[in-house]
Design an enzyme around this catalytic site. Sequence first.
Site, PDB file in Angstrom:
ATOM      1  N   ASN A   1       5.884  26.900  -3.494  1.00 11.51           N
ATOM      2  CA  ASN A   1       4.761  26.621  -2.550  1.00 11.51           C
ATOM      3  C   ASN A   1       3.842  27.650  -2.854  1.00 11.51           C
ATOM      4  OD1 ASN A   1       3.314  26.568  -0.174  1.00 11.51           O
ATOM      5  ND2 ASN A   1       4.288  27.628   1.231  1.00 11.51           N
ATOM      6  N   TRP A   2       2.721  26.998  -3.401  1.00 13.82           N
ATOM      7  CA  TRP A   2       1.645  28.027  -3.928  1.00 13.82           C
ATOM      8  C   TRP A   2       0.699  28.481  -2.981  1.00 13.82           C
ATOM      9  CZ3 TRP A   2      -0.286  25.253  -8.882  1.00 13.82           C
ATOM     10  CH2 TRP A   2       0.492  25.683 -10.198  1.00 13.82           C
ATOM     11  N   LYS A   3       0.843  27.772  -1.649  1.00 15.71           N
ATOM     12  CA  LYS A   3       0.009  28.315  -0.544  1.00 15.71           C
ATOM     13  C   LYS A   3      -1.432  28.071  -0.976  1.00 15.71           C
ATOM     14  CE  LYS A   3       3.841  31.228   1.002  1.00 15.71           C
ATOM     15  NZ  LYS A   3       4.271  32.232   1.690  1.00 15.71           N
TER      16      LYS A   3
ATOM     17  N   HIS B   1       5.677  24.764   7.754  1.00 16.72           N
ATOM     18  CA  HIS B   1       5.580  26.016   7.149  1.00 16.72           C
ATOM     19  C   HIS B   1       5.377  26.947   8.421  1.00 16.72           C
ATOM     20  CE1 HIS B   1       5.056  29.615   4.974  1.00 16.72           C
ATOM     21  NE2 HIS B   1       5.787  29.237   4.027  1.00 16.72           N
TER      22      HIS B   1
ATOM     23  N   GLU C   1      13.388  29.760   6.374  1.00 12.22           N
ATOM     24  CA  GLU C   1      12.506  30.751   6.057  1.00 12.22           C
ATOM     25  C   GLU C   1      12.386  31.496   7.098  1.00 12.22           C
ATOM     26  OE1 GLU C   1       9.937  29.289   2.324  1.00 12.22           O
ATOM     27  OE2 GLU C   1       8.812  29.418   4.188  1.00 12.22           O
TER      28      GLU C   1
ATOM     29  N   GLY D   1       6.843  36.811   2.009  1.00 16.36           N
ATOM     30  CA  GLY D   1       5.948  37.746   1.530  1.00 16.36           C
ATOM     31  C   GLY D   1       5.776  39.371   1.729  1.00 16.36           C
TER      32      GLY D   1
ATOM     33  N   SER E   1      10.648  35.782  -0.054  1.00 19.96           N
ATOM     34  CA  SER E   1      10.793  36.803  -1.248  1.00 19.96           C
ATOM     35  C   SER E   1      11.689  36.573  -2.073  1.00 19.96           C
ATOM     36  CB  SER E   1      11.116  38.227  -0.552  1.00 19.96           C
ATOM     37  OG  SER E   1      10.021  38.529   0.231  1.00 19.96           O
TER      38      SER E   1
ATOM     39  N   GLY F   1       7.407  31.413  -2.729  1.00 18.88           N
ATOM     40  CA  GLY F   1       5.857  31.522  -2.740  1.00 18.88           C
ATOM     41  C   GLY F   1       5.374  32.419  -3.895  1.00 18.88           C
ATOM     42  N   GLY F   2       5.213  33.592  -3.637  1.00 21.40           N
ATOM     43  CA  GLY F   2       4.426  34.706  -4.512  1.00 21.40           C
ATOM     44  C   GLY F   2       5.011  34.425  -5.971  1.00 21.40           C
TER      45      GLY F   2
HETATM   46  P1  13P Z   1       7.364  34.154  -0.588  1.00 19.68           P
HETATM   47  O1  13P Z   1       8.375  33.904  -1.917  1.00 19.68           O
HETATM   48  O2  13P Z   1       6.123  34.754  -1.205  1.00 19.68           O
HETATM   49  O3  13P Z   1       7.910  35.427   0.371  1.00 19.68           O
HETATM   50  O4  13P Z   1       6.954  32.972   0.343  1.00 19.68           O
HETATM   51  C1  13P Z   1       8.273  32.496   0.873  1.00 19.68           C
HETATM   52  C2  13P Z   1       7.425  31.191   1.307  1.00 19.68           C
HETATM   53  O5  13P Z   1       6.789  31.302   2.371  1.00 19.68           O
HETATM   54  C3  13P Z   1       7.684  29.864   0.517  1.00 19.68           C
HETATM   55  O6  13P Z   1       7.465  28.927   1.596  1.00 19.68           O
END
Ligand code: 13P
Length: 249
Positions: free
Chosen positions: A9-11, A95, A167, A173, A213, A234-235
């Site tokens: 998920n690149w947000k 999300h 999640e 994050g 994370s 995410g990150g």
């Molecule tokens: P992180 O991996 O940056 O904590 O984000 C998780 C997330 O929200 C994936 O959708």
Amino acid sequence: MRTKVIAANWKMYKTPDQTRDFFRDFLPLVSDHTRDEIVVCPPFLDLPAALESAKGSNVAVGAQNVHWKEEGAFTGETSVVQLVALGIHHVIIGHSERRQYFGETDDTVNLRLKTALEAGFTPICCVGEVLEEREAGATDDVLRRQCTRAFHSISAKKAAKLVVAYEPVWAIGTGKTATPEIAAEAHAVIRHEASRIFGEEFASNLRILYGGSVKPENASALMGQEEIDGALVGGASLDAKSFAAIVKY
Ligand code: 13P
């Protein structure tokens, strides 16, 4: 055996050029990977670049949201019809960042989910508690409520392609990961709820991903849990090497 899904998920990160750069670096690192399904969900603007780059590869491209109407006066929204026209068949729904910052509710999650399933998409429906809920011992109730409402009036047959992502909001994050045991416990609650709503057989085939994370360093311990059927990252998915390391945990 449930095939795991490792999804990015690149947000709100990356431009089309950065998207092409990512796929140029990432695809060779995972080209021989057949064990899991790999999905990358970039921002809408990057979808054409991602699709073009991933064409013919073992990596699917997904969107981060979808509206429940096919078209209409809904400024800033995107429909399943538009996504299908591009060649998109995966979508993240509900999300926690949409719930926290953009007024997403259990009811709108339900509407989006119904529409996505109806259109033959593989939706990744996100659920998870915030820190105060966990500290108050309300995690199981929150997960049950989110699942009940998200899956409302959807049949097991219609839901066949459903994927759920657990999640915990306090782990997103923040660098704080749920321990594999905490995640597995929450997954068991979700699976139990899915069993109540859709039946036991459906629940035993349902893929439940963990997100929050996930990093190359903790992926293998998390994926080692029988209850955990993949990751929503995410990150650590923004870097080709790091996401490839997670895929290959
Ligand atoms: P992180 O991996 O940056 O904590 O984000 C998780 C997330 O929200 C994936 O959708």
